[in-house]
Design a protein around this motif. Structure first.
Motif, short mmCIF file in Angstrom:
data_model
loop_
_atom_site.label_atom_id
_atom_site.label_comp_id
_atom_site.label_asym_id
_atom_site.label_seq_id
_atom_site.Cartn_x
_atom_site.Cartn_y
_atom_site.Cartn_z
N LEU A 54 96.02 -0.11 -37.76
CA LEU A 54 94.66 -0.14 -37.26
C LEU A 54 94.27 1.17 -36.58
O LEU A 54 93.14 1.66 -36.74
CB LEU A 54 94.48 -1.31 -36.30
N LEU A 55 95.19 1.77 -35.83
CA LEU A 55 94.87 3.04 -35.20
C LEU A 55 94.61 4.12 -36.25
O LEU A 55 93.76 5.00 -36.06
CB LEU A 55 96.00 3.47 -34.27
N ARG A 56 95.34 4.06 -37.35
CA ARG A 56 95.11 5.01 -38.44
C ARG A 56 93.67 4.91 -38.95
O ARG A 56 92.99 5.91 -39.20
CB ARG A 56 96.10 4.74 -39.57
N LEU A 57 93.18 3.68 -39.10
CA LEU A 57 91.84 3.49 -39.64
C LEU A 57 90.75 3.83 -38.62
O LEU A 57 89.65 4.22 -39.00
CB LEU A 57 91.68 2.03 -40.10
N LEU A 58 91.06 3.69 -37.35
CA LEU A 58 90.07 4.02 -36.33
C LEU A 58 89.97 5.52 -36.09
O LEU A 58 89.16 5.98 -35.29
CB LEU A 58 90.43 3.32 -35.01
N SER A 59 90.78 6.29 -36.82
CA SER A 59 90.83 7.74 -36.59
C SER A 59 89.90 8.53 -37.48
O SER A 59 89.93 9.75 -37.45
CB SER A 59 92.27 8.23 -36.84
N ASN A 60 89.04 7.88 -38.25
CA ASN A 60 88.30 8.58 -39.30
C ASN A 60 86.84 8.88 -38.98
O ASN A 60 86.03 9.04 -39.87
CB ASN A 60 88.39 7.78 -40.60
N THR A 61 86.49 8.93 -37.70
CA THR A 61 85.16 9.40 -37.31
C THR A 61 85.34 10.43 -36.20
O THR A 61 86.41 10.51 -35.59
CB THR A 61 84.28 8.24 -36.79
N PRO A 62 84.30 11.20 -35.88
CA PRO A 62 84.42 12.20 -34.80
C PRO A 62 84.23 11.59 -33.41
O PRO A 62 84.13 12.32 -32.43
CB PRO A 62 83.29 13.18 -35.12
N LEU A 63 84.19 10.29 -33.30
CA LEU A 63 83.98 9.63 -32.02
C LEU A 63 85.28 9.52 -31.25
O LEU A 63 86.35 9.33 -31.82
CB LEU A 63 83.42 8.21 -32.25
N GLN A 64 85.18 9.63 -29.92
CA GLN A 64 86.36 9.38 -29.10
C GLN A 64 86.42 7.89 -28.79
O GLN A 64 85.42 7.29 -28.40
CB GLN A 64 86.32 10.18 -27.80
N ILE A 65 87.59 7.32 -28.94
CA ILE A 65 87.75 5.88 -28.77
C ILE A 65 88.87 5.60 -27.79
O ILE A 65 89.97 6.16 -27.91
CB ILE A 65 88.07 5.19 -30.12
N ASN A 66 88.58 4.75 -26.85
CA ASN A 66 89.59 4.26 -25.93
C ASN A 66 90.05 2.90 -26.45
O ASN A 66 89.27 1.94 -26.46
CB ASN A 66 89.02 4.15 -24.51
N VAL A 67 91.30 2.81 -26.88
CA VAL A 67 91.83 1.59 -27.49
C VAL A 67 92.75 0.87 -26.52
O VAL A 67 93.65 1.48 -25.94
CB VAL A 67 92.59 1.90 -28.79
N GLU A 68 92.51 -0.42 -26.36
CA GLU A 68 93.38 -1.27 -25.57
C GLU A 68 93.84 -2.44 -26.43
O GLU A 68 93.14 -2.84 -27.37
CB GLU A 68 92.67 -1.77 -24.32
N PHE A 69 95.01 -2.97 -26.10
CA PHE A 69 95.59 -4.06 -26.88
C PHE A 69 95.67 -5.33 -26.04
O PHE A 69 95.94 -5.29 -24.83
CB PHE A 69 96.99 -3.68 -27.37
#
Length: 305
Positions: A54-69
């Motif tokens: 999932l982190l791999r797929l969330l990496s494909n835009t220029p947006l910064q994302i804070n991911v929590e589990f």
């Protein structure tokens, strides 16, 4: 794009080997922007693998994302250490006062059970209800999609004659939806499940629309017309070897599984599977982040109340 994750999460090492930009908390604190807040409710047994996917797929835009589990505290994980969960995962009671731009709810290997018999169902119902006022857009995957449709719209799953597993062709039915921008008329996606949902049941709900469907695998993607929820019955996040690993696991269990369809070249287990779905996976998650989340979510997330 930079994904912001806990500094010592094991998935970071895998992602950096793939040249994916991962930003730890220390560096992110010095950037004066508001990142998207994304929560992943990881219900899969092998949580480390799903984290990477999932982190791999969330990496494909220029947006910064804070991911929590997030994990379900009412369920005892058998394939992930308590140390890992305590270090990198929240419990629901720890996040219920927080707000998120997006929520991803994964699949789980419990689909043959009635929803109410799942040991964490009551806790999951709490997450579904909470998400209405604390999350802008939710992306549900496989059993997570079936569970979400059941809770929010009373659409029940039904048992298939045999396990649906393999790579299937899908038709885009609603190309004007922003989450499907850039898609070809047809794309491939993996499925791995024993249950399904019926088109007739979805069509009865005014708020929902079937966006992608397969002649052989049935409904793939359902969208809420307000872009606040999406339900994907397949596993675009899967790696090349995931279906193979599941097939071998079922063999060891004595289940005598059928070969995943359209997966091994010439149905030869000695030939490596062809990867034919990651382009669609990257585009779908990028579109969800960009159009369903980033361009619509309020800057002040408390406005969701």
């Amino acid at each position: 794009m930079p994904i912001r994750v806990p500094k010592e999460l094991p998935a970071i090492k895998v992602l950096r080997k793939e040249n994916i930009f991962v930003m730890d908390e220390d560096r992110a604190m010095h950037q004066d922007i508001r990142p998207l807040e994304i929560l992943i409710l990881n219900l899969m047994p092998k949580k480390n693998e799903t984290e990477v996917q999932l982190l791999r797929l969330l990496s494909n835009t220029p947006l910064q994302i804070n991911v929590e589990f997030l994990h379900m505290s009412s369920h005892e994980a058998k394939n992930t250490s308590s140390e890992h969960l305590n270090r990198f995962y929240y419990r629901f009671k720890e996040v219920r006062d927080k707000f998120y731009d997006g929520l991803i709810i994964t699949g789980a290997p419990v689909e043959q059970m009635p929803f109410e018999d799942v040991d964490y169902w009551e806790e999951l119902e709490g997450v579904f209800e909470w998400s209405k006022s604390h999350v802008f857009s939710t992306f549900h995957i496989c059993w997570g999609a079936q569970a979400g449709l059941y809770y929010h719209h009373r659409i029940d799953k039904y048992l298939l004659d045999q396990k649906l597993t393999g790579i299937y062709a899908h038709d885009v039915l609603a190309p004007t939806w922003s989450i499907l921008k850039g898609f070809d008329d047809l794309f491939f996606a993996p499925h791995s499940r024993y249950t399904g949902i019926k088109r007739h049941d979805v069509d009865q709900v005014e708020a929902l629309e079937v966006l992608v469907e397969s002649k052989d695998a049935g409904i793939f993607l359902v969208g809420n017309k307000n872009n606040r929820a999406f339900y994907a019955t397949g596993h675009l996040e899967y790696d090349r070897e995931t279906l193979q690993q599941e097939f071998e696991r079922d063999q060891l269990k004595g289940i005598h599984p059928k070969l995943p369809r359209n997966y091994f070249p010439n149905d030869n287990l000695d030939e490596p599977p062809k990867l034919r779905w990651h382009m669609a996976a990257s585009l779908l998650f990028s579109n969800w982040l960009n159009y369903a989340v980033y361009q619509n979510t309020p800057y002040d997330l408390t406005e969701l109340l």
